[in-house]
Design a protein around this motif. Structure first.
Motif, short mmCIF file in Angstrom:
data_model
loop_
_atom_site.label_atom_id
_atom_site.label_comp_id
_atom_site.label_asym_id
_atom_site.label_seq_id
_atom_site.Cartn_x
_atom_site.Cartn_y
_atom_site.Cartn_z
N ILE A 31 0.84 -1.19 0.00
CA ILE A 31 0.00 0.00 0.00
C ILE A 31 0.88 1.24 0.00
O ILE A 31 1.88 1.31 0.72
CB ILE A 31 -0.99 -0.02 1.19
CG1 ILE A 31 -1.89 1.21 1.16
CG2 ILE A 31 -0.27 -0.16 2.52
CD1 ILE A 31 -3.12 1.07 2.03
N ARG A 32 0.53 2.18 -0.85
CA ARG A 32 1.37 3.36 -1.07
C ARG A 32 1.14 4.41 0.00
O ARG A 32 0.61 5.51 -0.26
CB ARG A 32 1.09 3.93 -2.46
CG ARG A 32 1.46 2.98 -3.61
CD ARG A 32 1.19 3.66 -4.95
NE ARG A 32 1.63 2.86 -6.08
CZ ARG A 32 0.85 2.03 -6.76
NH1 ARG A 32 -0.42 1.87 -6.42
NH2 ARG A 32 1.31 1.34 -7.80
N VAL A 33 1.49 4.09 1.23
CA VAL A 33 1.46 5.06 2.32
C VAL A 33 2.74 4.89 3.13
O VAL A 33 3.39 3.84 3.08
CB VAL A 33 0.23 4.89 3.23
CG1 VAL A 33 -1.07 4.97 2.42
CG2 VAL A 33 0.27 3.57 3.98
N ASP A 34 3.12 5.90 3.85
CA ASP A 34 4.34 5.84 4.64
C ASP A 34 4.19 4.88 5.83
O ASP A 34 3.08 4.60 6.29
CB ASP A 34 4.71 7.23 5.16
CG ASP A 34 5.13 8.17 4.03
OD1 ASP A 34 5.59 7.66 2.99
OD2 ASP A 34 4.99 9.39 4.20
N ARG B 37 1.03 2.72 8.10
CA ARG B 37 0.86 1.27 8.09
C ARG B 37 0.89 0.72 9.51
O ARG B 37 0.12 -0.16 9.87
CB ARG B 37 1.94 0.61 7.23
CG ARG B 37 1.76 0.87 5.73
CD ARG B 37 2.70 0.05 4.87
NE ARG B 37 4.00 0.68 4.71
CZ ARG B 37 5.11 0.27 5.30
NH1 ARG B 37 5.08 -0.78 6.10
NH2 ARG B 37 6.26 0.89 5.10
N VAL B 38 1.78 1.26 10.32
CA VAL B 38 1.85 0.86 11.72
C VAL B 38 0.55 1.23 12.44
O VAL B 38 0.00 0.44 13.21
CB VAL B 38 3.05 1.54 12.42
CG1 VAL B 38 3.01 1.29 13.93
CG2 VAL B 38 4.36 1.02 11.83
N SER B 39 0.06 2.43 12.15
CA SER B 39 -1.20 2.87 12.76
C SER B 39 -2.35 1.95 12.39
O SER B 39 -3.19 1.60 13.24
CB SER B 39 -1.50 4.30 12.32
OG SER B 39 -2.74 4.75 12.84
N ALA B 40 -2.40 1.54 11.11
CA ALA B 40 -3.47 0.63 10.66
C ALA B 40 -3.38 -0.71 11.37
O ALA B 40 -4.40 -1.26 11.83
CB ALA B 40 -3.37 0.43 9.15
N SER C 272 -9.19 0.76 9.18
CA SER C 272 -7.84 0.79 9.72
C SER C 272 -6.98 1.85 9.05
O SER C 272 -6.06 2.41 9.67
CB SER C 272 -7.19 -0.60 9.58
OG SER C 272 -6.87 -0.89 8.23
N TYR C 273 -7.26 2.15 7.79
CA TYR C 273 -6.52 3.20 7.09
C TYR C 273 -7.28 4.53 7.06
O TYR C 273 -6.66 5.60 6.98
CB TYR C 273 -6.18 2.76 5.67
CG TYR C 273 -4.92 1.93 5.64
CD1 TYR C 273 -3.67 2.53 5.75
CD2 TYR C 273 -4.98 0.54 5.55
CE1 TYR C 273 -2.51 1.77 5.76
CE2 TYR C 273 -3.82 -0.22 5.55
CZ TYR C 273 -2.59 0.40 5.66
OH TYR C 273 -1.43 -0.35 5.68
N LYS C 274 -8.59 4.48 7.14
CA LYS C 274 -9.38 5.71 7.11
C LYS C 274 -9.08 6.58 8.32
O LYS C 274 -9.16 7.81 8.24
CB LYS C 274 -10.87 5.36 7.06
CG LYS C 274 -11.78 6.57 6.91
CD LYS C 274 -11.56 7.31 5.61
CE LYS C 274 -12.57 8.44 5.43
NZ LYS C 274 -12.27 9.26 4.25
N ILE C 275 -8.68 5.99 9.45
CA ILE C 275 -8.35 6.78 10.63
C ILE C 275 -7.19 7.74 10.35
O ILE C 275 -7.05 8.77 11.02
CB ILE C 275 -8.01 5.89 11.85
CG1 ILE C 275 -6.82 4.97 11.53
CG2 ILE C 275 -9.21 5.11 12.31
CD1 ILE C 275 -6.25 4.28 12.75
N SER C 276 -6.36 7.41 9.37
CA SER C 276 -5.24 8.27 8.99
C SER C 276 -5.55 9.11 7.76
O SER C 276 -4.68 9.78 7.21
CB SER C 276 -3.99 7.43 8.72
OG SER C 276 -3.58 6.74 9.89
#
Length: 215
Positions: free
Chosen positions: A139-142, A146-149, A185-189
């Protein structure tokens, strides 16, 4: 209503009607307006699922695989391989209902909402089964996101399964289905993995997100 019920066999017509009525009231519209919109989205998603099942069946035939297959022609009997990094995503065709999607909590651990009657969980990948037609995605995020998810998924273990896919875009909920779990899990960021922007997020919507890259 019949179309929605057809593709949601685990729910009664009364349950579907109640869910749609509540949703219509919350959106300031009527059941007569909302139901056809939801039915159209459900039909579109179901057509994609059918294509995925046909691909899986063709893959099985080409490899001369002999296995116990479901009535849909899909058998999830392969062990999910490891991911590359935490926060990666896996997707698989499924034998019934919608397809399935989950998140790598670690390279050898999966976070998922596995299905009806089960709770969201974090398990080793050797406890997760996939079909011939499956995929793993970076997934193209830093890394911090990814850790947050992954951490969000871990904190939301033990939640009951949500049968409603057409109205599942709630981050903090009392129950989750598989695509809702990964999406949240990713929407929170601030990353929205729903590729088509419909009222519900389905496994194929996340698989087709421009933020994902197959490997």
């Amino acid at each position: 209503m019949a179309t929605i019920a057809k593709y949601n066999p685990d729910m009664t017509v009364d349950e579907i009607t109640q869910e749609l009525t509540t949703e219509a009231e919350n959106e300031g519209t009527t059941l007569d307006v909302l139901a056809p919109q939801i039915a159209a989205e459900v039909e579109k998603e179901a057509a994609e699922v059918q294509k995925d099942r046909e691909i899986d069946e063709a893959m099985s035939e080409s490899s001369s695989q002999v296995s116990t297959r479901s009535s849909s022609g899909v058998s999830r009997d392969k062990i999910l391989p490891h991911g590359k990094v935490l926060g990666d995503i896996y997707w698989t065709a499924a034998g019934a209902g919608w397809n399935h999607i989950g998140l790598y909590y670690h390279v050898d651990m999966a976070a998922e909402a596995p299905g009806k009657g089960q709770v969201s969980r974090v398990v080793y990948t050797n406890q997760v089964k996939v079909a011939n037609n499956y995929g793993r995605y970076s997934i193209r995020v830093d890394k911090p996101y990814r850790v947050s998810a992954a951490n969000w998924a871990s904190r939301h273990r033990g939640k009951p399964y949500n049968l409603v896919f057409w109205n599942n875009k709630t981050i903090e909920a009392s129950k989750y289905n598989c695509s809702q779990f990964v999406w949240a899990s990713y929407k929170i960021s601030g990353y929205d993995l729903d590729s088509d922007g419909g009222s519900g997020v389905y496994p194929d919507d996340i698989r087709d997100s421009s933020l994902l890259k197959h490997y």
